[in-house]
Write an enzyme that holds these catalytic residues in place. Structure first.
Site, PDB file in Angstrom:
ATOM      1  N   TYR A 149      98.779 127.096  -9.709  1.00 26.22           N
ATOM      2  CA  TYR A 149      98.217 126.128  -8.545  1.00 26.22           C
ATOM      3  C   TYR A 149      99.258 125.162  -8.567  1.00 26.22           C
ATOM      4  O   TYR A 149      99.464 124.740  -7.294  1.00 26.22           O
ATOM      5  CB  TYR A 149      97.013 125.380  -8.669  1.00 26.22           C
ATOM      6  CG  TYR A 149      96.030 126.667  -7.863  1.00 26.22           C
ATOM      7  CD1 TYR A 149      95.200 128.210  -8.278  1.00 26.22           C
ATOM      8  CD2 TYR A 149      95.235 126.698  -6.332  1.00 26.22           C
ATOM      9  CE1 TYR A 149      94.600 129.186  -7.906  1.00 26.22           C
ATOM     10  CE2 TYR A 149      94.660 127.287  -6.018  1.00 26.22           C
ATOM     11  CZ  TYR A 149      94.682 128.305  -6.553  1.00 26.22           C
ATOM     12  OH  TYR A 149      93.903 129.475  -5.587  1.00 26.22           O
ATOM     13  N   ASP A 254      85.856 134.661  -5.079  1.00 27.43           N
ATOM     14  CA  ASP A 254      84.343 135.310  -4.013  1.00 27.43           C
ATOM     15  C   ASP A 254      84.167 136.564  -4.077  1.00 27.43           C
ATOM     16  O   ASP A 254      83.860 136.934  -3.342  1.00 27.43           O
ATOM     17  CB  ASP A 254      86.557 135.493  -3.289  1.00 27.43           C
ATOM     18  CG  ASP A 254      87.183 134.497  -2.031  1.00 27.43           C
ATOM     19  OD1 ASP A 254      86.374 133.353  -2.414  1.00 27.43           O
ATOM     20  OD2 ASP A 254      87.354 134.418  -0.846  1.00 27.43           O
TER      21      ASP A 254
HETATM   22  C1  IPM Z   1      88.592 127.892  -2.825  1.00 31.06           C
HETATM   23  C2  IPM Z   1      89.955 128.152  -1.572  1.00 31.06           C
HETATM   24  C3  IPM Z   1      90.982 127.895  -2.059  1.00 31.06           C
HETATM   25  C4  IPM Z   1      91.636 127.783  -3.241  1.00 31.06           C
HETATM   26  C5  IPM Z   1      92.219 127.204  -0.854  1.00 31.06           C
HETATM   27  C6  IPM Z   1      91.972 126.819   0.190  1.00 31.06           C
HETATM   28  C7  IPM Z   1      93.593 126.258  -1.651  1.00 31.06           C
HETATM   29  O1  IPM Z   1      90.500 129.576  -1.564  1.00 31.06           O
HETATM   30  O2  IPM Z   1      88.204 126.751  -3.016  1.00 31.06           O
HETATM   31  O3  IPM Z   1      88.971 129.058  -3.653  1.00 31.06           O
HETATM   32  O4  IPM Z   1      92.648 128.761  -3.266  1.00 31.06           O
HETATM   33  O5  IPM Z   1      91.535 126.965  -4.471  1.00 31.06           O
HETATM   34 MG    MG Z   2      89.302 130.836  -2.610  1.00 32.27          MG
END
Ligand code: IPM
Ligand code: MG
Length: 362
Positions: A149, A254
């Site tokens: 990231y 997720d």
């Molecule tokens: C999360 C989201 C974020 C991430 C996005 C919105 C940048 O998916 O908080 O999991 O990837 O961290």
């Molecule tokens: Mg996410």
């Protein structure tokens, strides 16, 4: 009896953001305020502009000076950022997510805590069998300010790359955090990596082994991320605390959300060195239902409960809010995302009313 004169006071920065963000933050504020009256605290709110709304207003994904304003508050409550309106593949255009990433980095929020608990009342709403998910209680501890990231990335005419880079210190503070949390839980940490392929994962694993030596009463197990994704679905009850790097944690959390029945149920806290933590639902801005009053407010309300607990030490109020959500679910209150066929679907405000009623009765 606590009177308003001796209420404990906290300052909360709200960042409603985009899509359903404003609706779910408003719902969480109603619950926070009601719990405050009952448990003797008073919140003062500020509002900041971050996400696509900031791009529209200022041309940047975060209003100027926002991190400094957050640092003056006791905690930050975020709705969601992003939406198709700002989706672009042009590397020179601002993206709403840059606001969130900048906030995580700016407040040094290196650990993202995503508790995954199955709700009895929703056991039949998951796509998995009730016996697989009943009793799931795990915590994903995701590294949040490093890895791919934030590594160097570049796009040329016909190539692109991203860099997954970690220092030992970055890994150590995250894994140490995970072990410390595990001490107060079932004393098991799964360190999830891809050490059969990635050099950064081999560093991660070496550091995890070293940290584990300082916590002899906590068991460390290594698991490759692809296997972990499979094990979440096969037997999620084997997990207690999961410590993993940024991108793996993004994907796995997720996936883990579906163990609870809906991603609309999952809260999160991002904590770090600065002392100001950020709380947000793990779901996104749900642009398809934005502005319609249909969003499930539970994840944001549960994130607010985490704020009461971790940032303010208001444990009693935090537990009461969590119980109120559970009670409302048990009484059959459902938003569309968690309603089974034939069940009445409530809107955001009605779902919040049901939680407020359970809080008042509890
Ligand atoms: C999360 C989201 C974020 C991430 C996005 C919105 C940048 O998916 O908080 O999991 O990837 O961290
Ligand atoms: Mg996410």
């Amino acid at each position: 009896m606590t009177t308003p004169a001796n209420y404990r006071g906290y300052r909360v920065m709200t960042l409603p953001g985009d899509g359903v963000g404003p609706e779910i933050v408003a719902a969480a504020r109603r619950v926070l305020d009601a719990a405050g009256q009952r448990y003797g605290y008073l919140l003062a709110y500020e509002e900041g502009v971050m996400g696509g709304c900031a791009i529209d207003a200022f041309g940047t994904p975060m209003e100027a000076g926002l991190i400094e304003r957050c640092q003056k508050c006791d905690a930050v409550l975020l709705g969601a950022v992003g939406g198709p309106k700002w989706d672009t593949t042009d590397p020179d255009k601002p993206r709403p997510e840059q606001g969130l990433l900048g906030m995580r980095k700016g407040l040094e929020l290196f650990a993202n805590l995503r508790p995954v608990r199955s709700f009895k009342a929703l056991a039949h709403n998951s796509t998995l069998k009730p016996e697989v998910i009943d009793g799931v209680d795990m915590l994903v501890v995701r590294e949040l300010t490093g890895g791919v990231y934030f590594g160097k990335s570049e796009r040329t005419a016909d190539t692109a790359y991203d860099t997954m880079i970690y220092s030992e210190a970055e890994v150590e503070r995250l894994v140490e955090y995970a072990f410390t949390v595990a001490e107060g839980r079932r004393k098991l940490v799964h360190s999830v990596d891809k050490a059969n392929v990635l050099e950064s994962s081999r560093l991660w694993r070496a550091v995890a082994i070293r940290v584990a030596e300082r916590h002899p009463n906590v068991e460390l197990r290594h698991m490759l991320v692809d296997n972990c994704a499979m094990q979440f679905i096969r037997d999620p009850k084997q997990f207690d605390v999961i410590a993993t790097e940024n991108l793996f944690g993004d994907v796995l959390s997720d996936e883990a959300a579906m163990l609870t029945g809906s991603i609309g149920m999952l809260p999160s806290a991002s904590v770090g060195a600065s002392g100001v933590s950020l709380y947000e639902p793990i779901h996104g801005s749900a642009p398809d239902i934005a502005g319609k009053g249909l969003a499930n407010p539970c994840a944001t309300i549960l994130s607010a409960a985490m704020m009461l607990d971790l940032s303010f030490g208001e444990r009693e109020a935090a537990r009461a809010v969590e119980r109120a959500v559970e009670t409302a679910l048990e009484q059959g209150a459902r938003t569309a995302d968690i309603a089974a066929f034939g069940e009445t679907k409530l809107g955001t405000a009605e779902m919040t009313d049901a939680i407020l009623a359970a809080l008042a009765a509890g």
